[in-house]
Design an enzyme around this catalytic site. Structure first.
Site, PDB file in Angstrom:
ATOM      1  N   LYS A   1       0.856  -1.198   0.000  1.00 26.90           N
ATOM      2  CA  LYS A   1       0.000   0.000   0.000  1.00 26.90           C
ATOM      3  C   LYS A   1       0.880   1.232   0.000  1.00 26.90           C
ATOM      4  O   LYS A   1       1.843   1.312   0.762  1.00 26.90           O
ATOM      5  CB  LYS A   1      -0.877  -0.013   1.270  1.00 26.90           C
ATOM      6  CG  LYS A   1      -1.835   1.157   1.374  1.00 26.90           C
ATOM      7  CD  LYS A   1      -3.103   0.914   0.581  1.00 26.90           C
ATOM      8  CE  LYS A   1      -3.944   2.173   0.410  1.00 26.90           C
ATOM      9  NZ  LYS A   1      -3.498   3.005  -0.744  1.00 26.90           N
TER      10      LYS A   1
ATOM     11  N   LYS B   1       5.019   2.254   8.281  1.00 31.12           N
ATOM     12  CA  LYS B   1       3.895   3.126   8.646  1.00 31.12           C
ATOM     13  C   LYS B   1       2.607   2.310   8.841  1.00 31.12           C
ATOM     14  O   LYS B   1       1.889   2.492   9.822  1.00 31.12           O
ATOM     15  CB  LYS B   1       3.706   4.134   7.513  1.00 31.12           C
ATOM     16  CG  LYS B   1       2.875   5.331   7.841  1.00 31.12           C
ATOM     17  CD  LYS B   1       2.667   6.228   6.618  1.00 31.12           C
ATOM     18  CE  LYS B   1       3.962   6.840   6.104  1.00 31.12           C
ATOM     19  NZ  LYS B   1       3.710   7.840   5.042  1.00 31.12           N
TER      20      LYS B   1
ATOM     21  N   LYS C   1       5.264   1.867  -3.063  1.00 29.20           N
ATOM     22  CA  LYS C   1       5.305   3.267  -3.507  1.00 29.20           C
ATOM     23  C   LYS C   1       5.567   3.305  -4.992  1.00 29.20           C
ATOM     24  O   LYS C   1       6.230   2.414  -5.530  1.00 29.20           O
ATOM     25  CB  LYS C   1       6.428   4.020  -2.782  1.00 29.20           C
ATOM     26  CG  LYS C   1       6.231   5.515  -2.767  1.00 29.20           C
ATOM     27  CD  LYS C   1       5.195   5.900  -1.717  1.00 29.20           C
ATOM     28  CE  LYS C   1       5.142   7.347  -1.443  1.00 29.20           C
ATOM     29  NZ  LYS C   1       4.537   7.621  -0.149  1.00 29.20           N
TER      30      LYS C   1
ATOM     31  N   THR D   1      -4.362  13.012   6.352  1.00 32.36           N
ATOM     32  CA  THR D   1      -2.953  13.025   6.772  1.00 32.36           C
ATOM     33  C   THR D   1      -2.729  14.184   7.741  1.00 32.36           C
ATOM     34  O   THR D   1      -2.160  13.994   8.826  1.00 32.36           O
ATOM     35  CB  THR D   1      -2.003  13.110   5.555  1.00 32.36           C
ATOM     36  OG1 THR D   1      -2.382  12.088   4.624  1.00 32.36           O
ATOM     37  CG2 THR D   1      -0.556  12.917   5.960  1.00 32.36           C
TER      38      THR D   1
ATOM     39  N   ASN E   1      -1.223  19.521   0.335  1.00 31.35           N
ATOM     40  CA  ASN E   1      -2.332  18.850   1.029  1.00 31.35           C
ATOM     41  C   ASN E   1      -2.007  18.661   2.512  1.00 31.35           C
ATOM     42  O   ASN E   1      -2.816  19.038   3.381  1.00 31.35           O
ATOM     43  CB  ASN E   1      -2.647  17.505   0.356  1.00 31.35           C
ATOM     44  CG  ASN E   1      -3.638  16.687   1.182  1.00 31.35           C
ATOM     45  OD1 ASN E   1      -3.266  15.996   2.135  1.00 31.35           O
ATOM     46  ND2 ASN E   1      -4.906  16.786   0.857  1.00 31.35           N
TER      47      ASN E   1
ATOM     48  N   SER F   1      -7.087   5.712   3.983  1.00 28.25           N
ATOM     49  CA  SER F   1      -7.059   4.929   2.743  1.00 28.25           C
ATOM     50  C   SER F   1      -7.545   3.501   3.032  1.00 28.25           C
ATOM     51  O   SER F   1      -8.290   2.914   2.244  1.00 28.25           O
ATOM     52  CB  SER F   1      -5.638   4.849   2.181  1.00 28.25           C
ATOM     53  OG  SER F   1      -5.349   5.963   1.376  1.00 28.25           O
TER      54      SER F   1
HETATM   55  N1  GLU Z   1       1.113   8.967   0.205  1.00 27.71           N
HETATM   56  C1  GLU Z   1       0.600   8.864   1.536  1.00 27.71           C
HETATM   57  C2  GLU Z   1       1.712   8.452   2.476  1.00 27.71           C
HETATM   58  O1  GLU Z   1       2.887   8.626   2.207  1.00 27.71           O
HETATM   59  C3  GLU Z   1      -0.644   8.008   1.627  1.00 27.71           C
HETATM   60  C4  GLU Z   1      -0.499   6.593   1.160  1.00 27.71           C
HETATM   61  C5  GLU Z   1      -1.812   5.824   1.068  1.00 27.71           C
HETATM   62  O2  GLU Z   1      -2.847   6.350   1.397  1.00 27.71           O
HETATM   63  O3  GLU Z   1      -1.738   4.654   0.640  1.00 27.71           O
HETATM   64  O4  GLU Z   1       1.450   8.020   3.574  1.00 27.71           O
END
Ligand code: GLU
Length: 411
Positions: A66, A90, A102, A186, A217, A345
């Protein structure tokens, strides 16, 4: 030292502190897969340009990979690999049933027309479609990507599959299966973590000051929700410059100014300061919500904030970590502080799988409960192992990931 190598420093400290099995440690230190693709795009003037994109799956031990997709001129394989590793950690810190992934494309979005951006986005999905999916790897927004881009990705992927596929991607608009509360998530989580840190330091949020680096954002929602929580936002920055007002800045009004002028600079009643000055302000909390590598050994000694709460991924280098630690600054690490985005998410994905949607109150309540729980767990681990919150967050992540690995018989 490259970013991935740097990112392994606190991981190694956690491995040592928890005396992790060397085999398990070696598995975590290596991403499972890294895909590089070439994306040809017919530009508006008729010529063809070929862009480079990546998707990395660091871990799929606890569930599908994810993580977001970043559009930036500085994207590279090392950065994508690092960001995927951070996503595994995370998700584990937040207790989500996911691994980490990613993606990214090397592109300066300011140079593309809307049509070119859409063609690039669809081209990227065409190239990585076999690699991603609801049970495999679930993309989301990251730097310079948003709900509109997620909508194009969802459309392209659904066309390839020949069926409606909302669950393969998160951060979508509500009309195509997005979740209430995702856009602010976030920033909301960053503020939840910041308020928990203030409690540790016994500072009343209503009497606290903060500075926010970045007004995308994450930065804009962090500023707005910190303001709602009673904190005085005294400084804000974006790529064009930074502003300061000791009496406080109303981030909602600032956002209207940004919509009109395109930047936070020249905001009424504020003084122009440099990005370096913003980072070195004497505030209760500094929220770095911009880019990697902002707090380094060159400026760490000059930081006066009592708390640093990382909205961005990797804003502090390992050298700076050591200096901040010595100064007694309470640093809430990215893999804990900015986990609110991926947490919502996860809620979006669950709602997509069930085709049943929740109210915004329900999303916020569930998000806040998970974030506070994760904060307390990491804080307790930092006391138990006598380590920084960053190393404690890695201990939390590693214990969950390696438990799953053990139970799957991987070591
Ligand atoms: N890009 C965001 C992060 O770095 C969200 C990732 C997501 O929602 O999967 O945490």
């Amino acid at each position: 030292m490259g970013l991935f190598e740097q990112s392994q420093i606190p991981l190694k400290a956690a491995i040592k502190a928890m005396k992790l099995d060397p085999g398990a440690a070696a598995i975590v230190e290596h991403p499972e897969r890294l895909l590089e693709v070439s994306i040809p795009v017919k530009m508006d003037d008729g010529h063809v340009e070929v862009f480079t994109g990546y998707r990395c799956q660091h871990s799929t031990v606890m569930g599908p990979a994810k993580g977001g997709v970043r559009y930036h001129q500085n994207v590279n394989a090392d950065e994508v690999r690092t960001l995927a590793f951070w996503m595994s950690c995370k998700c584990a810190v937040a207790g989500l049933p996911y691994g980490g992934g990613k993606g990214g494309i090397i592109v300066d979005v300011s140079k593309l027309s809307e049509r070119e951006l859409e063609a690039l986005t669809r081209g990227y999905i065409d190239k990585i479609a076999f690699f991603i999916g609801e049970k495999l790897d679930i993309p989301a927004p990251d730097m310079n990507t948003n709900a509109k881009i997620m909508g194009w990705m969802m459309d392209e992927y659904s066309k390839i599959k020949g069926q409606f596929e909302p669950g393969f991607i998160t951060g979508k608009d509500l009309s195509v299966g997005g979740s209430l509360g995702r856009t602010a998530a976030t920033g909301r989580g960053v503020v939840t973590a910041g308020v928990e840190a203030l409690k540790v330091k016994k500072i009343n949020p209503k009497k606290a000051t903060c500075a926010v680096q970045g007004f995308g954002n994450v930065g804009s929602w962090t500023a707005k929700l910190a303001h709602d929580a009673g904190l005085k936002v005294v400084a804000v920055s974006d790529v064009y410059g930074a502003i300061y007002n000791a009496k406080g800045i109303d981030p909602y009004d600032l956002e209207a100014h940004v919509k009109k002028t395109g930047s936070v600079t020249k905001y009424k009643g504020s003084k122009a300061i440099s990005n370096e000055e913003l980072l070195e302000l004497d505030v209760n909390i500094l929220f770095p919500c911009a880019m990697e590598g902002q707090i380094t050994k060159a400026n760490a000694a000059k930081i006066k904030a009592k708390i640093i709460c990382e909205g961005a991924n990797g804003p502090t280098t390992p050298d700076a970590d050591k200096i901040l630690d010595k100064k007694g600054i309470l640093l809430i690490p990215d893999i804990l502080a900015n986990g609110g985005g991926v947490t919502v998410s996860y809620f979006e994905w669950v709602q997509n799988l069930y085709r049943y949607f929740w109210s915004e109150e329900e999303v916020i309540e569930k998000q806040t409960a998970l974030m506070v729980k994760a904060f307390k767990e990491v804080y307790e681990l930092s006391k138990e192992y006598k380590v920084s919150m960053r190393v404690a967050a890695y201990i939390s992540a590693l214990s969950r990931i390696t438990k799953a690995m053990k139970n799957r018989g991987q070591f």
